[in-house]
Scaffold this motif. Structure first.
Motif, PDB file in Angstrom:
ATOM      1  N   GLN A 158       0.840  -1.210   0.000  1.00 13.49           N
ATOM      2  CA  GLN A 158       0.000   0.000   0.000  1.00 13.49           C
ATOM      3  C   GLN A 158       0.869   1.251   0.000  1.00 13.49           C
ATOM      4  O   GLN A 158       0.612   2.205  -0.734  1.00 13.49           O
ATOM      5  CB  GLN A 158      -0.951   0.001   1.211  1.00 13.49           C
ATOM      6  CG  GLN A 158      -2.058  -1.044   1.147  1.00 13.49           C
ATOM      7  CD  GLN A 158      -2.829  -1.020  -0.176  1.00 13.49           C
ATOM      8  OE1 GLN A 158      -3.249   0.037  -0.648  1.00 13.49           O
ATOM      9  NE2 GLN A 158      -2.976  -2.183  -0.815  1.00 13.49           N
ATOM     10  N   ALA A 159       1.916   1.247   0.829  1.00 10.26           N
ATOM     11  CA  ALA A 159       2.831   2.392   0.869  1.00 10.26           C
ATOM     12  C   ALA A 159       3.506   2.585  -0.487  1.00 10.26           C
ATOM     13  O   ALA A 159       3.668   3.724  -0.960  1.00 10.26           O
ATOM     14  CB  ALA A 159       3.874   2.185   1.964  1.00 10.26           C
ATOM     15  N   MET A 160       3.860   1.474  -1.127  1.00  6.99           N
ATOM     16  CA  MET A 160       4.551   1.557  -2.423  1.00  6.99           C
ATOM     17  C   MET A 160       3.654   2.119  -3.519  1.00  6.99           C
ATOM     18  O   MET A 160       4.051   3.007  -4.272  1.00  6.99           O
ATOM     19  CB  MET A 160       5.065   0.161  -2.834  1.00  6.99           C
ATOM     20  CG  MET A 160       6.244  -0.329  -1.996  1.00  6.99           C
ATOM     21  SD  MET A 160       6.561  -2.104  -2.237  1.00  6.99           S
ATOM     22  CE  MET A 160       7.092  -2.136  -3.938  1.00  6.99           C
ATOM     23  N   ASP A 166       2.280   3.830 -10.588  1.00  8.29           N
ATOM     24  CA  ASP A 166       2.558   3.102 -11.825  1.00  8.29           C
ATOM     25  C   ASP A 166       3.698   2.083 -11.690  1.00  8.29           C
ATOM     26  O   ASP A 166       4.549   1.978 -12.565  1.00  8.29           O
ATOM     27  CB  ASP A 166       2.847   4.089 -12.967  1.00  8.29           C
ATOM     28  CG  ASP A 166       2.850   3.376 -14.319  1.00  8.29           C
ATOM     29  OD1 ASP A 166       2.140   2.350 -14.442  1.00  8.29           O
ATOM     30  OD2 ASP A 166       3.587   3.813 -15.216  1.00  8.29           O
ATOM     31  N   ILE A 167       3.726   1.343 -10.590  1.00 14.53           N
ATOM     32  CA  ILE A 167       4.662   0.205 -10.528  1.00 14.53           C
ATOM     33  C   ILE A 167       4.184  -0.779 -11.607  1.00 14.53           C
ATOM     34  O   ILE A 167       2.982  -0.987 -11.769  1.00 14.53           O
ATOM     35  CB  ILE A 167       4.622  -0.469  -9.135  1.00 14.53           C
ATOM     36  CG1 ILE A 167       5.067   0.519  -8.061  1.00 14.53           C
ATOM     37  CG2 ILE A 167       5.516  -1.706  -9.109  1.00 14.53           C
ATOM     38  CD1 ILE A 167       4.912  -0.007  -6.642  1.00 14.53           C
ATOM     39  N   LEU A 205      12.428   3.046  -3.977  1.00 17.86           N
ATOM     40  CA  LEU A 205      13.361   2.396  -3.056  1.00 17.86           C
ATOM     41  C   LEU A 205      13.372   3.116  -1.695  1.00 17.86           C
ATOM     42  O   LEU A 205      13.362   2.471  -0.647  1.00 17.86           O
ATOM     43  CB  LEU A 205      14.776   2.381  -3.661  1.00 17.86           C
ATOM     44  CG  LEU A 205      15.824   1.628  -2.845  1.00 17.86           C
ATOM     45  CD1 LEU A 205      15.548   0.125  -2.860  1.00 17.86           C
ATOM     46  CD2 LEU A 205      17.239   1.878  -3.370  1.00 17.86           C
ATOM     47  N   THR A 206      13.363   4.442  -1.741  1.00 11.60           N
ATOM     48  CA  THR A 206      13.346   5.209  -0.487  1.00 11.60           C
ATOM     49  C   THR A 206      12.093   4.890   0.325  1.00 11.60           C
ATOM     50  O   THR A 206      12.162   4.697   1.545  1.00 11.60           O
ATOM     51  CB  THR A 206      13.329   6.734  -0.796  1.00 11.60           C
ATOM     52  OG1 THR A 206      14.181   6.970  -1.892  1.00 11.60           O
ATOM     53  CG2 THR A 206      13.748   7.547   0.390  1.00 11.60           C
ATOM     54  N   ILE A 207      10.967   4.830  -0.368  1.00 11.95           N
ATOM     55  CA  ILE A 207       9.699   4.531   0.314  1.00 11.95           C
ATOM     56  C   ILE A 207       9.770   3.134   0.940  1.00 11.95           C
ATOM     57  O   ILE A 207       9.381   2.917   2.087  1.00 11.95           O
ATOM     58  CB  ILE A 207       8.522   4.597  -0.695  1.00 11.95           C
ATOM     59  CG1 ILE A 207       8.361   6.024  -1.222  1.00 11.95           C
ATOM     60  CG2 ILE A 207       7.225   4.081  -0.087  1.00 11.95           C
ATOM     61  CD1 ILE A 207       7.953   7.036  -0.169  1.00 11.95           C
ATOM     62  N   MET A 208      10.291   2.176   0.177  1.00  7.00           N
ATOM     63  CA  MET A 208      10.381   0.801   0.684  1.00  7.00           C
ATOM     64  C   MET A 208      11.307   0.727   1.892  1.00  7.00           C
ATOM     65  O   MET A 208      11.001   0.104   2.904  1.00  7.00           O
ATOM     66  CB  MET A 208      10.881  -0.148  -0.423  1.00  7.00           C
ATOM     67  CG  MET A 208       9.863  -0.361  -1.535  1.00  7.00           C
ATOM     68  SD  MET A 208      10.539  -1.313  -2.921  1.00  7.00           S
ATOM     69  CE  MET A 208      10.544  -2.971  -2.220  1.00  7.00           C
ATOM     70  N   GLN A 209      12.446   1.399   1.777  1.00  3.41           N
ATOM     71  CA  GLN A 209      13.433   1.328   2.871  1.00  3.41           C
ATOM     72  C   GLN A 209      12.933   2.021   4.131  1.00  3.41           C
ATOM     73  O   GLN A 209      13.404   1.732   5.228  1.00  3.41           O
ATOM     74  CB  GLN A 209      14.759   1.927   2.405  1.00  3.41           C
ATOM     75  CG  GLN A 209      15.483   0.994   1.425  1.00  3.41           C
ATOM     76  CD  GLN A 209      16.743   1.584   0.841  1.00  3.41           C
ATOM     77  OE1 GLN A 209      16.930   2.805   0.882  1.00  3.41           O
ATOM     78  NE2 GLN A 209      17.608   0.749   0.292  1.00  3.41           N
TER      79      GLN A 209
END
Lengths: 371, 335
Positions: free
Chosen positions: B204-206, B212-213, B285-289
């Motif tokens: 959800q965060a991603m 548009d992943i 990547l920043t959001i995931m990390q």
């Protein structure tokens, strides 16, 4: 932990590759055979051929214990697994090797046979102790590396007076196979093979001296190397140096593990339990005298071949399969018409495609197409 | 109630009623299930729905980092999440083996309830069957889930495009190694735990940050290598992966060395692979990390043009090699 990176360090690899390029004479062709499947695997996994000059070539040898086992022995293992009340225990990569009718131990298992994958013969022994009403047969394969463990298990079984444990012995001897290869090379009108990357783990057991006689007889140098990519590159460099200096000796690159005389205790175990077989069939090499071990008379009760009646079957390889020539270093996997077309790891027709140590599987997995 | 599962627990008798009322209803406690109908009825908002089902068979049933119950909830939630869906409802069916300990069943059901609650998912309907002793492996669980896909999200395995970046959400191979270390014939000890976890919150965060992943996939059986190959085949592209960028714990790498396995083929139960446009990769990547479940995420490679759909690995050693799908079972080597 160091083995996970230091012996795979790309900087050392580059330095060794540069030395190899510098010292290999440009006008000379160098052809070395890596005897062991473990080396074949490392060579392809780490893309070593791409680091070597065009005039330094490697060919695969017969040193994959799964690959050299002939169909007739796999058929016998399948027959053993079909005996009533038998649990056949085998190393993992033996399970997928097809026998005569493309049946494997895995398909036999799916068909109802009790076949168990074990990591060591000790596990098979433990099953025998835990299940006294079942007959446990251990499908023993391997060069000298795995032989001492099998010997130890038989001695244990004798001590414990286990009547439900036996071994289907397929242990084979490295130096004899080496001699056979060199003999067939000597008959070849254009002998090109110049030296060997010698076995790693086998040599820990038997020691470097075990190859001395055969290497001298055929004037082929050998460098015993570890299974890491840096080991292999280093061994290639040492072989080139021997050739360039006209030297022929058995050298130990894998000095962190191998000695001249090997592991005495293991050798003693082997001598106690096993005797030479008059002859034994190798896939690709045919019947070789004194090339394998059988269980000694003293331990006959643990010999599955004596305990069970096993008929000789008419074992037949898949038509067109070139495993034999590949195991003798006469052909490369890509020269087999079946390779990567009909014969793939998913649908292995020959043993060299099954074990990840097999030349075909290694070439298929890592370099069947140019990246 | 008896202490073990008996055939009568599956026969529609009073014993089955008791099993449902004493074990499943209190644990999963919700109005849909409490109605004790053969189905659950619920209203859904208009829009795209995602639905997925998965059967869970695992030995051992309890392992470090989870059990078959939490795995059965996480797995189906993750399958929904990989479409960008917010998972809402689960159905669960149990095949129990005669003789199975009721206390073990209670542990498993409690673990399912905890896992569902954590993702705000409700187990709304279910079924139990009992098979004779020897005809099951303790318990098999099938879960089916439904979720809602937010507008504007179109994740699919055929959307990877040349130039896209490939991201993995964390350390790979943990689950498979944790399970293998417990198999009775393998005597090795490891502190590695299964990574079994629900990834819906991370997803959800991603998708909020980067709607548009292009592709999301959880690399379960067959591991990262097999998943990448499937994505490459579906999207008809190739990939170049950098070995040095793939997060693998030293303990997992060591166990793989010992067993003759490749960590890229070992199963994960709490990791995902995301493919997105190059310009979105750094932000994603920043959001995931920044998320607990993606803190070790790394960009591991790039999508390239390749009609052969090969996944290639740039090795630490400096060479290139192909990584294939897993052929057959993972079998250890002899030497």
């Amino acid at each position: 932990m160091k083995y996970l990176n230091e012996f795979r360090n790309p900087h050392y690899a580059k330095a060794l590759a540069a030395l190899i390029a510098k010292e290999a004479h440009a006008d000379q062709q160098y052809l070395f055979m890596e005897f062991c499947g473990g080396h074949t695997h490392a060579i392809h996994r780490y893309g070593i051929p791409s680091l070597l000059p065009a005039n330094v070539e490697l060919i695969h040898g017969p040193g994959c214990p799964v690959c050299i086992l002939p169909l007739s022995r796999i058929d016998k293992a399948l027959a053993l697994s079909a005996k009533p009340n038998v649990i056949l225990c085998s190393y993992g990569d033996m399970l997928r090797v097809p026998g005569s009718h493309r049946q494997t131990l895995l398909t036999a298992k799916a068909g109802g046979a009790d076949i168990r994958m074990v990591y060591s013969v000790q596990d098979a022994l433990a099953i025998a102790i835990a299940m006294p009403d079942k007959n446990i047969v251990f499908f023993a394969i391997g060069f000298e590396t795995t032989t001492p463990a099998t010997a130890h298990a038989i001695l244990e079984a004798k001590k414990l007076q286990l009547s439900n444990f036996s071994v289907f012995c397929n242990h084979v001897l490295t130096p004899v196979a080496l001699e056979c290869l060199l003999q067939s090379q000597a008959n070849d009108p254009c002998p090109t093979l110049q030296g060997f990357i010698g076995p790693a783990h086998v040599s820990i057991i038997i020691g470097s001296k075990a190859y001395e006689a055969v290497c001298q007889k055929y004037r082929k140098p050998m460098v015993i190397a570890g299974f890491e990519p840096i080991d292999v590159l280093h061994a290639i460099l040492l072989l080139i140096r021997q050739i360039n200096h006209g030297v022929c000796k058995v050298e130990i690159q894998y000095c962190r593990a191998v000695t001249e005389t090997g592991n005495g205790l293991s050798q003693q175990l082997i001598r106690e339990v096993f005797a030479l077989r008059d002859t034994f069939e190798w896939r690709g090499l045919g019947f070789l005298a004194n090339s394998a071990l059988k269980i000694k008379e003293n331990y006959r009760e643990f010999d599955a071949e004596r305990r069970y009646t096993l008929n000789d079957t008419f074992s037949k390889a898949y038509p067109g399969c070139q495993c034999g020539a590949i195991l003798r270093g006469l052909k490369k996997p890509q020269q087999c018409a079946l390779f990567a077309k009909v014969c793939t790891p998913d649908n292995a027709l020959g043993s060299c495609m099954v074990s990840s140590e097999g030349a075909c599987a290694a070439v298929y997995a890592y370099s069947r197409v140019k990246c | 109630m008896s202490s073990v599962i008996e055939m009568r627990h599956g026969s529609g008798t009073l014993a089955m009623q008791q099993l449902i009322e004493q074990i499943f209803l209190p644990a999963f406690d919700n109005p849909y299930l409490n109605q004790k109908n053969d189905q659950a009825c619920f209203a859904m908002k208009a829009g795209r729905l995602a639905m997925s089902t998965d059967a869970y068979v695992i030995a051992p049933l309890f392992f470090p980092g989870g059990d078959i119950g939490s795995l059965a909830v996480h797995g189906t939630i993750n399958d929904l999440a990989m479409a960008g869906a917010t998972p809402l409802y689960l159905a669960a069916s149990f095949i129990l083996e005669e003789g199975f300990l009721i206390t073990d069943l209670q542990r498993i059901v409690a673990s399912m309830a905890r896992a569902a609650k954590k993702s705000k998912v409700v187990i709304v309907t279910g079924d139990t069957k009992v098979v004779e002793r020897g005809k099951g492996d303790g318990v098999f669980i099938t879960t089916t889930g439904i979720g809602i896909v937010p507008d504007g999200i179109s994740l699919s395995s055929d959307r990877a495009k040349v130039g896209d970046k490939i991201i993995v959400s964390g350390f790979v191979g943990d689950h498979g190694i944790a399970i293998m270390s417990l198999r009775h014939n393998l005597h090795f000890h490891t502190l590695i735990q299964s990574d079994s976890v629900a990834l819906d919150d991370l997803v959800q965060a991603m998708i909020k940050a980067v709607p548009d992943i292009h592709c999301l996939r959880d690399p379960t059986r067959g591991g990262v290598a097999t998943t990448l190959n499937e994505l490459a085949q579906s999207s008809k592209i190739g990939m170049v992966i950098e070995e040095a960028k793939i997060p693998i714990k030293i303990a997992v790498a060591s166990a793989c060395e010992l067993l003759g396995l490749d960590a890229l083929y070992v199963a994960n139960e709490g990791k995902l692979i995301a493919i997105c446009a190059q310009q979105d990769a750094a932000y994603l990547l920043t959001i995931m990390q920044a998320h607990l479940l993606g803190r070790d995420a790394q960009i591991i490679g790039t999508v390239v043009s390749d009609q052969r759909c090969l996944v290639q690995l740039k090795t630490r050693f400096g060479g290139m090699r192909i990584i294939d799908s897993l052929a057959g079972e993972l079998l250890p080597r002899i030497c």
